[in-house]
Motif scaffolding. Structure first.
Motif, mmCIF file in Angstrom:
data_model
loop_
_atom_site.group_PDB
_atom_site.id
_atom_site.type_symbol
_atom_site.label_atom_id
_atom_site.label_comp_id
_atom_site.label_asym_id
_atom_site.label_seq_id
_atom_site.Cartn_x
_atom_site.Cartn_y
_atom_site.Cartn_z
ATOM 1 N N ILE A 63 8.073 5.414 14.480
ATOM 2 C CA ILE A 63 7.998 5.649 13.050
ATOM 3 C C ILE A 63 7.511 4.404 12.321
ATOM 4 O O ILE A 63 8.022 3.298 12.544
ATOM 5 C CB ILE A 63 9.379 6.031 12.479
ATOM 6 N N PHE A 64 6.523 4.587 11.442
ATOM 7 C CA PHE A 64 6.108 3.540 10.500
ATOM 8 C C PHE A 64 6.666 3.910 9.140
ATOM 9 O O PHE A 64 6.558 5.057 8.703
ATOM 10 C CB PHE A 64 4.585 3.432 10.428
ATOM 11 N N GLU A 65 7.237 2.936 8.443
ATOM 12 C CA GLU A 65 7.847 3.209 7.148
ATOM 13 C C GLU A 65 7.454 2.138 6.139
ATOM 14 O O GLU A 65 7.528 0.944 6.426
ATOM 15 C CB GLU A 65 9.370 3.257 7.279
ATOM 16 N N ASP A 66 6.997 2.586 4.954
ATOM 17 C CA ASP A 66 6.781 1.663 3.853
ATOM 18 C C ASP A 66 7.778 1.976 2.743
ATOM 19 O O ASP A 66 8.742 2.708 2.964
ATOM 20 C CB ASP A 66 5.335 1.711 3.347
ATOM 21 N N ARG A 67 7.549 1.475 1.541
ATOM 22 C CA ARG A 67 8.519 1.646 0.468
ATOM 23 C C ARG A 67 8.547 3.073 -0.088
ATOM 24 O O ARG A 67 9.479 3.445 -0.802
ATOM 25 C CB ARG A 67 8.213 0.662 -0.667
ATOM 26 N N ASN A 121 -0.223 -2.313 5.903
ATOM 27 C CA ASN A 121 0.257 -1.846 4.611
ATOM 28 C C ASN A 121 0.443 -0.332 4.570
ATOM 29 O O ASN A 121 1.382 0.167 3.954
ATOM 30 C CB ASN A 121 -0.700 -2.271 3.499
ATOM 31 N N SER A 122 -0.444 0.398 5.231
ATOM 32 C CA SER A 122 -0.405 1.862 5.165
ATOM 33 C C SER A 122 0.017 2.532 6.463
ATOM 34 O O SER A 122 0.370 3.710 6.462
ATOM 35 C CB SER A 122 -1.790 2.392 4.766
ATOM 36 N N GLY A 123 -0.036 1.808 7.578
ATOM 37 C CA GLY A 123 0.227 2.419 8.874
ATOM 38 C C GLY A 123 -0.943 3.236 9.396
ATOM 39 O O GLY A 123 -0.821 3.924 10.410
ATOM 40 N N LYS A 124 -2.091 3.151 8.736
ATOM 41 C CA LYS A 124 -3.267 3.915 9.132
ATOM 42 C C LYS A 124 -3.942 3.292 10.350
ATOM 43 O O LYS A 124 -4.082 2.073 10.440
ATOM 44 C CB LYS A 124 -4.269 3.973 7.976
ATOM 45 N N LYS A 125 -4.345 4.139 11.296
ATOM 46 C CA LYS A 125 -5.083 3.646 12.459
ATOM 47 C C LYS A 125 -6.487 3.243 12.024
ATOM 48 O O LYS A 125 -7.204 4.035 11.412
ATOM 49 C CB LYS A 125 -5.147 4.709 13.552
ATOM 50 N N ILE A 126 -6.873 2.007 12.337
ATOM 51 C CA ILE A 126 -8.159 1.473 11.904
ATOM 52 C C ILE A 126 -9.217 1.603 12.991
ATOM 53 O O ILE A 126 -10.311 2.090 12.758
ATOM 54 C CB ILE A 126 -8.031 -0.008 11.497
ATOM 55 N N LYS A 127 -8.864 1.159 14.212
ATOM 56 C CA LYS A 127 -9.877 1.134 15.264
ATOM 57 C C LYS A 127 -9.225 1.080 16.638
ATOM 58 O O LYS A 127 -8.203 0.410 16.818
ATOM 59 C CB LYS A 127 -10.791 -0.090 15.092
#
Length: 225
Positions: A63-67, A121-127
């Motif tokens: 799990i990735f969690e931000d605010r 910051n977003s948990g988005k997969k970049i590459k």
């Protein structure tokens, strides 16, 4: 005002239920031994966001969690839950703007691990970086390949949290060399040397039938990486 508060309550309830559905209890009454296998402690990034494993009887979840919300980066079904941390997404390493997750394709032996870059910051997969060829205290060197059409050497600067890719020519020759060699994986053809004169020296073993020769490519270390 009442409608606004009602909508906020609905959104909060939805997020809370979604978060709970990820198996946040870290408990399965039928597999109590999982508590000794899966570490559910949160790892906090420098920006306050976090990443952690959790599980229930249906599977395990990274799990990735931000605010504002949380999301599943990876999960294993119940039949594979004992392999959590050894199959698929396993360890991670944090940098200024990103984190890199190690992806183990087969538990044990012998496929090379792959590495994936995520936005911190977003948990988005970049590459998808591919497999790791070499590393120093400052640089990671990866081999990136796509279905026998493209091969790149990718250099990631860990101090600056930036990367750059260098596409290779003669892709057909390299894959043909893999067929002629005794190796199973493309990575075995590459040998990265130490830094010399502000560049990496990379040798590529080329096999033509039973003969072997060595091609050399040079990756410059410039101001951008």
């Amino acid at each position: 005002m009442c409608l606004r508060n009602f909508l906020k309550l609905k959104i909060f309830s939805f997020l809370l239920l979604s978060y709970a559905s990820y198996g946040q209890s870290c408990y399965c009454k039928d597999k109590e031994e999982l508590s000794t296998i899966i570490n559910c402690e949160k790892y906090y990034f420098s920006n306050g966001n976090s990443i952690n494993w959790t599980y229930d009887c249906n599977g395990s979840y990274l799990i990735f969690e931000d605010r504002e919300a949380s999301k599943i980066l990876f999960e294993l079904e119940s039949s594979l839950i004992e392999l959590t941390g050894r199959l698929g997404y396993s360890s991670w390493e944090e940098f200024d703007d990103f984190f890199i997750i190690e992806n183990r394709l087969i538990s044990g032996c012998c496929d090379p691990e792959e590495y994936i870059l995520f936005d911190k910051n977003s948990g988005k997969k970049i590459k998808e970086f591919g497999s790791l060829l070499y590393h120093t205290s400052v640089y990671n060197i990866y081999l990136e390949s796509y279905s026998q059409k493209q091969i790149s050497i990718l250099m990631f600067n860990k101090e600056k949290s930036i990367y750059k890719a260098y596409s290779l020519s003669d892709v057909d020759l390299i894959y043909k060399s893999l067929e002629n060699s005794k190796f199973l994986f493309l990575e075995n053809l590459f040998n990265v040397k130490e830094i010399k004169s502000n560049e990496f020296i990379i040798e590529i073993d080329i096999y033509d039938s039973n003969k072997r020769k060595c091609d050399v490519i040079k990756i410059p270390i410039n101001k951008n990486v």
